[in-house]
Design a protein around this motif. Sequence first.
Motif, PDB file in Angstrom:
ATOM      1  N   ARG A 149       0.827  -1.213   0.000  1.00  0.00           N
ATOM      2  CA  ARG A 149       0.000   0.000   0.000  1.00  0.00           C
ATOM      3  C   ARG A 149       0.862   1.264   0.000  1.00  0.00           C
ATOM      4  N   VAL A 150       2.014   1.204   0.652  1.00  0.00           N
ATOM      5  CA  VAL A 150       2.940   2.340   0.575  1.00  0.00           C
ATOM      6  C   VAL A 150       3.420   2.523  -0.863  1.00  0.00           C
ATOM      7  N   ALA A 151       3.704   1.402  -1.544  1.00  0.00           N
ATOM      8  CA  ALA A 151       4.136   1.489  -2.945  1.00  0.00           C
ATOM      9  C   ALA A 151       3.038   2.090  -3.815  1.00  0.00           C
ATOM     10  N   LEU A 152       1.778   1.721  -3.535  1.00  0.00           N
ATOM     11  CA  LEU A 152       0.660   2.302  -4.278  1.00  0.00           C
ATOM     12  C   LEU A 152       0.561   3.804  -4.003  1.00  0.00           C
ATOM     13  N   ALA A 153       0.687   4.187  -2.738  1.00  0.00           N
ATOM     14  CA  ALA A 153       0.632   5.611  -2.390  1.00  0.00           C
ATOM     15  C   ALA A 153       1.743   6.379  -3.089  1.00  0.00           C
ATOM     16  N   ARG A 154       2.945   5.782  -3.154  1.00  0.00           N
ATOM     17  CA  ARG A 154       4.068   6.441  -3.836  1.00  0.00           C
ATOM     18  C   ARG A 154       3.770   6.619  -5.321  1.00  0.00           C
ATOM     19  N   LEU A 169       0.107  -7.568  -6.673  1.00  0.00           N
ATOM     20  CA  LEU A 169      -0.289  -8.332  -5.485  1.00  0.00           C
ATOM     21  C   LEU A 169       0.278  -9.742  -5.462  1.00  0.00           C
ATOM     22  N   SER A 170       1.111 -10.080  -6.424  1.00  0.00           N
ATOM     23  CA  SER A 170       1.516 -11.479  -6.594  1.00  0.00           C
ATOM     24  C   SER A 170       2.382 -12.007  -5.462  1.00  0.00           C
ATOM     25  N   SER A 171       3.068 -11.134  -4.737  1.00  0.00           N
ATOM     26  CA  SER A 171       3.963 -11.613  -3.681  1.00  0.00           C
ATOM     27  C   SER A 171       3.273 -11.743  -2.331  1.00  0.00           C
ATOM     28  N   LEU A 172       1.982 -11.435  -2.259  1.00  0.00           N
ATOM     29  CA  LEU A 172       1.267 -11.442  -0.986  1.00  0.00           C
ATOM     30  C   LEU A 172       0.609 -12.788  -0.726  1.00  0.00           C
ATOM     31  N   ASP A 173       0.470 -13.139   0.555  1.00  0.00           N
ATOM     32  CA  ASP A 173      -0.243 -14.365   0.893  1.00  0.00           C
ATOM     33  C   ASP A 173      -1.738 -14.145   0.662  1.00  0.00           C
ATOM     34  N   ALA A 178      -6.178 -10.449  -0.344  1.00  0.00           N
ATOM     35  CA  ALA A 178      -7.592 -10.060  -0.387  1.00  0.00           C
ATOM     36  C   ALA A 178      -7.804  -8.681   0.220  1.00  0.00           C
ATOM     37  N   ARG A 179      -7.159  -8.425   1.369  1.00  0.00           N
ATOM     38  CA  ARG A 179      -7.320  -7.114   2.017  1.00  0.00           C
ATOM     39  C   ARG A 179      -6.703  -6.006   1.173  1.00  0.00           C
ATOM     40  N   THR A 180      -5.515  -6.278   0.620  1.00  0.00           N
ATOM     41  CA  THR A 180      -4.837  -5.259  -0.187  1.00  0.00           C
ATOM     42  C   THR A 180      -5.587  -5.011  -1.485  1.00  0.00           C
ATOM     43  N   ARG A 181      -6.174  -6.059  -2.057  1.00  0.00           N
ATOM     44  CA  ARG A 181      -6.982  -5.893  -3.262  1.00  0.00           C
ATOM     45  C   ARG A 181      -8.142  -4.946  -3.001  1.00  0.00           C
ATOM     46  N   SER A 182      -8.765  -5.093  -1.838  1.00  0.00           N
ATOM     47  CA  SER A 182      -9.881  -4.215  -1.472  1.00  0.00           C
ATOM     48  C   SER A 182      -9.426  -2.769  -1.338  1.00  0.00           C
ATOM     49  N   GLU A 183      -8.264  -2.552  -0.691  1.00  0.00           N
ATOM     50  CA  GLU A 183      -7.724  -1.195  -0.556  1.00  0.00           C
ATOM     51  C   GLU A 183      -7.371  -0.614  -1.925  1.00  0.00           C
ATOM     52  N   LEU A 184      -6.810  -1.447  -2.784  1.00  0.00           N
ATOM     53  CA  LEU A 184      -6.434  -0.995  -4.127  1.00  0.00           C
ATOM     54  C   LEU A 184      -7.668  -0.587  -4.915  1.00  0.00           C
ATOM     55  N   ALA A 185      -8.717  -1.404  -4.826  1.00  0.00           N
ATOM     56  CA  ALA A 185      -9.961  -1.089  -5.545  1.00  0.00           C
ATOM     57  C   ALA A 185     -10.546   0.231  -5.076  1.00  0.00           C
ATOM     58  N   ALA A 186     -10.531   0.456  -3.767  1.00  0.00           N
ATOM     59  CA  ALA A 186     -11.086   1.701  -3.227  1.00  0.00           C
ATOM     60  C   ALA A 186     -10.295   2.910  -3.715  1.00  0.00           C
ATOM     61  N   ARG A 187      -8.967   2.785  -3.743  1.00  0.00           N
ATOM     62  CA  ARG A 187      -8.152   3.934  -4.175  1.00  0.00           C
ATOM     63  C   ARG A 187      -8.322   4.200  -5.671  1.00  0.00           C
ATOM     64  N   LEU A 188      -8.392   3.149  -6.470  1.00  0.00           N
ATOM     65  CA  LEU A 188      -8.501   3.341  -7.913  1.00  0.00           C
ATOM     66  C   LEU A 188      -9.849   3.935  -8.306  1.00  0.00           C
ATOM     67  N   THR A 189     -10.864   3.714  -7.491  1.00  0.00           N
ATOM     68  CA  THR A 189     -12.184   4.286  -7.779  1.00  0.00           C
ATOM     69  C   THR A 189     -12.124   5.808  -7.849  1.00  0.00           C
ATOM     70  N   ALA A 190     -11.248   6.395  -7.033  1.00  0.00           N
ATOM     71  CA  ALA A 190     -11.146   7.857  -6.989  1.00  0.00           C
ATOM     72  C   ALA A 190     -10.078   8.409  -7.928  1.00  0.00           C
ATOM     73  N   TYR A 191      -9.455   7.553  -8.713  1.00  0.00           N
ATOM     74  CA  TYR A 191      -8.383   7.981  -9.617  1.00  0.00           C
ATOM     75  C   TYR A 191      -8.956   8.277 -10.991  1.00  0.00           C
ATOM     76  N   ASP A 204      -8.029 -10.983  -9.401  1.00  0.00           N
ATOM     77  CA  ASP A 204      -7.580  -9.586  -9.475  1.00  0.00           C
ATOM     78  C   ASP A 204      -8.182  -8.896 -10.691  1.00  0.00           C
ATOM     79  N   ALA A 205      -8.094  -9.554 -11.838  1.00  0.00           N
ATOM     80  CA  ALA A 205      -8.581  -8.956 -13.084  1.00  0.00           C
ATOM     81  C   ALA A 205     -10.092  -8.772 -13.068  1.00  0.00           C
ATOM     82  N   LEU A 206     -10.815  -9.804 -12.643  1.00  0.00           N
ATOM     83  CA  LEU A 206     -12.280  -9.758 -12.706  1.00  0.00           C
ATOM     84  C   LEU A 206     -12.869  -8.777 -11.705  1.00  0.00           C
ATOM     85  N   THR A 207     -12.192  -8.557 -10.577  1.00  0.00           N
ATOM     86  CA  THR A 207     -12.743  -7.668  -9.558  1.00  0.00           C
ATOM     87  C   THR A 207     -12.248  -6.235  -9.669  1.00  0.00           C
ATOM     88  N   LEU A 208     -11.088  -6.016 -10.312  1.00  0.00           N
ATOM     89  CA  LEU A 208     -10.519  -4.671 -10.378  1.00  0.00           C
ATOM     90  C   LEU A 208     -10.723  -3.987 -11.726  1.00  0.00           C
TER      91      LEU A 208
END
Length: 357
Positions: A149-154, A169-173, A178-191, A204-208
């Motif tokens: 999420r810091v990398a996304l913010a940067r 998200l490929s390196s995450l367990d 799942a949690r980071t995908r949700s945060e990513l989706a929320a941030r991209l909505t406002a972009y 990832d593809a189908l939900t984002l």
Amino acid sequence: MTTTRMASPGLDSRISLTRGRIQVDVELTAAPGEIIGILGPNGGGKTTTVLALAGVLPLEDGHVAVGGETWEGAGRRRLPEERHVGLMLADPLLFPHLRAIDNVAYGPRSRGVHRHAARERAREELERVGLGDLTHARASELSSGQAARVALARAMASDPALLLLDEPLSSLDPDTRARTRSELAARLTAYDGVTVLVTHDPLDALTLADRLVFVEDGHVTQTGTPSEVLRRPRSPYVATVVGLNLYAGESDPAGVVTLPAGGRIVTNHEGAGPLWATVPPTAVSLHRQPPEGSPRNNWRLTISDITLQGQSARVGMTGELPLTAEVTLASVTVLGLQVGDELWASVKATEVRTYPR
């Protein structure tokens, strides 16, 4: 007479170049605020496309225009540092000696923004990805999901016109993903810029993504919204991604589809001609003995692989046609399924979907 091509306000590009053994020729367009998901097998040209958009790889032909400005083509080429691009990779690549706020501020600082203003912008982005309380944490103190999420913010802090996410998200367990995908989706909505997401993960593809682009052997094999692709895959790779059995065949007037290798599928299709046929793995029933009842498709097949997925299993089979079934773990136990076993697979004609090729 020469016609001048007008760039769209979003992304308007054709990536054409040779890299190693692969010749890439991919067209990508997107409206402002749209998220494009790029999927494809390894070595198909996905990452090459992203690197060309970023300016790391020069084009041999084609163009890249973003926000109505030509970045490459017609005799001009902006260097990577001159392109308004945000980049997020599987490895966050955070500076270990910097705190989260300074990692994020690095983007705007590299573009000449004053230190105080860059830190304020970084603080805002960390708040938007739910890390407002970790602004002064060092990279070593962050979890893998927090680092992502810091990398996304940067990537977002420099207000890019084009955001490139390459397997972010490929390196995450699984739980963190799942949690980071949700945060990513929320941030991209406002972009309001264009996002290009490269991923191997169908979820990832189908939900984002708003639209999916499949790249195989350097070329686009299918594009469409997630729902369109789910309904009508048009290549074996696409079918695998969306979890369907896909067959290209020739239908006779009675709705019997003959495959190139000789297999036959009975359908409810009316009319002769070339078509695609899909079978959901969940529609396949497995039997040790020839099945009785209404199924009009019965094939004697051999188990080639068994893959466990949570409380279910996907059973791959070969024979008259390749087929994957999805069954419960209880069914695997009761039937005693093992690789190399022969068994009967059955599918009702009503479960077979067909559409023109």
